[in-house]
Design a protein around this motif. Structure first.
Motif, PDB file in Angstrom:
ATOM      1  N   MET A 170       0.863  -1.185   0.000  1.00 26.03           N
ATOM      2  CA  MET A 170       0.000   0.000   0.000  1.00 26.03           C
ATOM      3  C   MET A 170       0.896   1.230   0.000  1.00 26.03           C
ATOM      4  O   MET A 170       1.504   1.585   1.002  1.00 26.03           O
ATOM      5  N   TYR A 171       1.020   1.866  -1.175  1.00 29.94           N
ATOM      6  CA  TYR A 171       1.841   3.052  -1.346  1.00 29.94           C
ATOM      7  C   TYR A 171       0.934   4.263  -1.543  1.00 29.94           C
ATOM      8  O   TYR A 171      -0.042   4.201  -2.295  1.00 29.94           O
ATOM      9  N   PHE A 172       1.278   5.357  -0.889  1.00 28.67           N
ATOM     10  CA  PHE A 172       0.507   6.593  -1.021  1.00 28.67           C
ATOM     11  C   PHE A 172       1.336   7.641  -1.763  1.00 28.67           C
ATOM     12  O   PHE A 172       2.472   7.941  -1.364  1.00 28.67           O
ATOM     13  N   HIS A 173       0.754   8.173  -2.826  1.00 28.84           N
ATOM     14  CA  HIS A 173       1.441   9.200  -3.609  1.00 28.84           C
ATOM     15  C   HIS A 173       1.465  10.502  -2.815  1.00 28.84           C
ATOM     16  O   HIS A 173       0.418  11.006  -2.405  1.00 28.84           O
ATOM     17  N   THR A 174       2.642  11.046  -2.572  1.00 33.21           N
ATOM     18  CA  THR A 174       2.770  12.246  -1.734  1.00 33.21           C
ATOM     19  C   THR A 174       3.271  13.466  -2.500  1.00 33.21           C
ATOM     20  O   THR A 174       3.551  14.497  -1.901  1.00 33.21           O
ATOM     21  N   GLY A 175       3.386  13.368  -3.824  1.00 29.29           N
ATOM     22  CA  GLY A 175       3.834  14.521  -4.607  1.00 29.29           C
ATOM     23  C   GLY A 175       4.918  14.135  -5.591  1.00 29.29           C
ATOM     24  O   GLY A 175       5.136  12.956  -5.884  1.00 29.29           O
ATOM     25  N   THR A 176       5.590  15.136  -6.124  1.00 33.07           N
ATOM     26  CA  THR A 176       6.678  14.912  -7.074  1.00 33.07           C
ATOM     27  C   THR A 176       7.895  15.731  -6.660  1.00 33.07           C
ATOM     28  O   THR A 176       7.792  16.680  -5.884  1.00 33.07           O
ATOM     29  N   LYS A 177       9.058  15.333  -7.174  1.00 37.57           N
ATOM     30  CA  LYS A 177      10.272  16.099  -6.928  1.00 37.57           C
ATOM     31  C   LYS A 177      11.023  16.282  -8.249  1.00 37.57           C
ATOM     32  O   LYS A 177      10.905  15.483  -9.170  1.00 37.57           O
ATOM     33  N   GLY A 178      11.801  17.336  -8.304  1.00 42.28           N
ATOM     34  CA  GLY A 178      12.534  17.632  -9.526  1.00 42.28           C
ATOM     35  C   GLY A 178      11.761  18.563 -10.432  1.00 42.28           C
ATOM     36  O   GLY A 178      10.528  18.544 -10.467  1.00 42.28           O
ATOM     37  N   ILE A 179      12.478  19.398 -11.165  1.00 40.37           N
ATOM     38  CA  ILE A 179      11.844  20.370 -12.047  1.00 40.37           C
ATOM     39  C   ILE A 179      11.611  19.782 -13.432  1.00 40.37           C
ATOM     40  O   ILE A 179      10.531  19.916 -14.002  1.00 40.37           O
ATOM     41  N   LEU A 180      12.596  19.074 -13.970  1.00 43.09           N
ATOM     42  CA  LEU A 180      12.484  18.529 -15.315  1.00 43.09           C
ATOM     43  C   LEU A 180      11.969  17.096 -15.318  1.00 43.09           C
ATOM     44  O   LEU A 180      11.103  16.726 -16.095  1.00 43.09           O
ATOM     45  N   ASN A 181      12.509  16.273 -14.421  1.00 45.32           N
ATOM     46  CA  ASN A 181      12.184  14.854 -14.417  1.00 45.32           C
ATOM     47  C   ASN A 181      10.811  14.573 -13.800  1.00 45.32           C
ATOM     48  O   ASN A 181      10.108  13.659 -14.189  1.00 45.32           O
ATOM     49  N   ARG A 182      10.408  15.377 -12.808  1.00 40.76           N
ATOM     50  CA  ARG A 182       9.123  15.255 -12.127  1.00 40.76           C
ATOM     51  C   ARG A 182       8.898  13.830 -11.615  1.00 40.76           C
ATOM     52  O   ARG A 182       7.933  13.158 -11.939  1.00 40.76           O
ATOM     53  N   GLN A 183       9.817  13.340 -10.820  1.00 40.47           N
ATOM     54  CA  GLN A 183       9.723  11.991 -10.274  1.00 40.47           C
ATOM     55  C   GLN A 183       8.685  11.929  -9.155  1.00 40.47           C
ATOM     56  O   GLN A 183       8.652  12.768  -8.271  1.00 40.47           O
ATOM     57  N   LYS A 184       7.827  10.921  -9.194  1.00 37.46           N
ATOM     58  CA  LYS A 184       6.785  10.774  -8.174  1.00 37.46           C
ATOM     59  C   LYS A 184       7.386  10.314  -6.849  1.00 37.46           C
ATOM     60  O   LYS A 184       8.337   9.543  -6.819  1.00 37.46           O
ATOM     61  N   ARG A 185       6.790  10.808  -5.759  1.00 39.51           N
ATOM     62  CA  ARG A 185       7.223  10.424  -4.427  1.00 39.51           C
ATOM     63  C   ARG A 185       6.103   9.661  -3.733  1.00 39.51           C
ATOM     64  O   ARG A 185       4.918   9.978  -3.905  1.00 39.51           O
ATOM     65  N   TYR A 186       6.478   8.654  -2.928  1.00 39.07           N
ATOM     66  CA  TYR A 186       5.498   7.806  -2.268  1.00 39.07           C
ATOM     67  C   TYR A 186       5.854   7.607  -0.798  1.00 39.07           C
ATOM     68  O   TYR A 186       7.020   7.702  -0.394  1.00 39.07           O
ATOM     69  N   THR A 187       4.824   7.321  -0.008  1.00 41.86           N
ATOM     70  CA  THR A 187       5.006   6.784   1.340  1.00 41.86           C
ATOM     71  C   THR A 187       4.688   5.300   1.261  1.00 41.86           C
ATOM     72  O   THR A 187       3.594   4.899   0.868  1.00 41.86           O
TER      73      THR A 187
END
Length: 332
Positions: free
Chosen positions: A12-29
């Motif tokens: 069970m992963y929760f999407h918590t946003g993105t990081k990076g300006i160009l790559n826009r990598q998703k962040r999870y908990t």
């Protein structure tokens, strides 16, 4: 005994946003990260661990209040993770929840009788339960007496009851559809200690009378020891150790389980004075990072080089006891 509930590699992963300006990598908990266990018919599995380790998320993913990121959940042989809404509603009749806060989960605008009757009325409206209004009233009164409430209280509102009485109402509501499995998410942690014992005994009495299975969550080790047949110890979204009650408490094998049990007080001054405390160093790591190795590596006093790069499997130890599984290289 046959397995009533089977959970396989639940994530069970929760999407918590993105990081990076160009790559826009998703962040999870990564709240739950590869959990597997089963519960037999008539059995209680206790799930214990520190706050934030993912216990409540397991309950919500198993019941499909959250849709799991991956993994499978089987209830009485049926895969809940692939079910659509109506099929899932029908399956949930055999699986009900008892929540933690008795002051928050009861509708203050509904009477006790209406609260307990609501599941039956919903299933009747959907054509999934054949029951008359008189049978509903009789069932409500029987349930109230079963959980220790006078049937004459069915016209009272939640604010007229104490915390322990409200939790009894919640238990009665969970039993309304005659389920096989109860998911109890820390159902006594908000109650006074004297009331906790009464509610625990109530759970045991109901289980004996109705042949129920429980997934029982708590952070109090003495509560888990009292109520459970088997115990699973969670840390940072993973199960570190799972065993029958006596074996785990008398012979804990994982360093984290040993530390947990060493911190639990014993009501015997002589035994307490002779016990060795295991003090864990550092803080619980962030659940926002997945690690290649053991999740307990940073705080373990027995860590080895391979623990940092390789994740240990949850499996039986050297003695070959298949009922006692540990995710630790020390036990292989």
């Amino acid at each position: 005994m046959n397995n009533l509930l089977e959970v396989k590699d639940l994530r069970m992963y929760f999407h918590t946003g993105t990081k990076g300006i160009l790559n826009r990598q998703k962040r999870y908990t990564y709240a739950v990260d590869g959990v597997s266990f089963n519960i037999k018919k008539g059995e209680t599995l206790g799930l214990v661990g520190e706050s934030g380790c993912g216990k409540s998320t397991v309950v919500r993913a198993v019941s499909r209040l959250h849709t799991p990121t991956s993994g499978e959940v089987y209830l009485d042989g049926k895969n809940l993770t692939t079910m659509k809404s109506r099929e899932l509603l029908e399956a949930r009749r055999n699986m009900q929840l008892v929540f933690q806060n008795p002051y928050g989960f009861l509708n203050p605008r509904m009477t006790t009788g209406d609260i307990i009757a609501e599941p039956m009325k919903i299933y009747k409206q959907r054509g999934l339960l054949e029951i008359t209004e008189n049978e509903i009233i009789k069932r409500v009164e029987d349930l109230m007496e079963m959980v220790g409430l006078l049937k004459y209280y069915r016209n009272r509102y939640p604010h007229e009851f104490s915390g322990g009485q409200r939790q009894r109402i919640g238990i009665a509501r969970a039993l309304a559809l005659k389920p096989q499995l109860i998911l109890a998410d820390e159902p006594i942690s908000a109650l006074d200690v004297s009331i906790q014992a009464q509610i625990l005994n109530l759970f045991k009495d109901i289980q004996k009378e109705m042949g129920l299975s429980y997934l029982f969550i708590a952070h109090d080790l003495s509560v888990i020891e009292y109520i459970s047949d088997r115990v699973a110890v969670m840390y940072l979204g993973k199960i570190m150790e799972i065993s029958n009650n006596d074996d785990l408490y008398n012979n804990p094998r994982h360093p984290y389980t040993q530390a947990l049990l060493s911190a639990a007080p014993i009501p015997d001054p002589k035994v307490e004075a002779q016990r060795k405390r295991i003090i864990l160093t550092g803080d619980v790591p962030s659940p926002n990072i997945q690690r290649p190795g053991c999740y307990f590596y940073d705080r373990c006093q027995h860590r080895m080089d391979k623990c940092k790069v390789t994740q240990p499997e949850l499996k039986a130890g050297k003695d070959g006891n298949e009922e006692h599984k540990v995710a630790c290289f020390l036990c292989e």
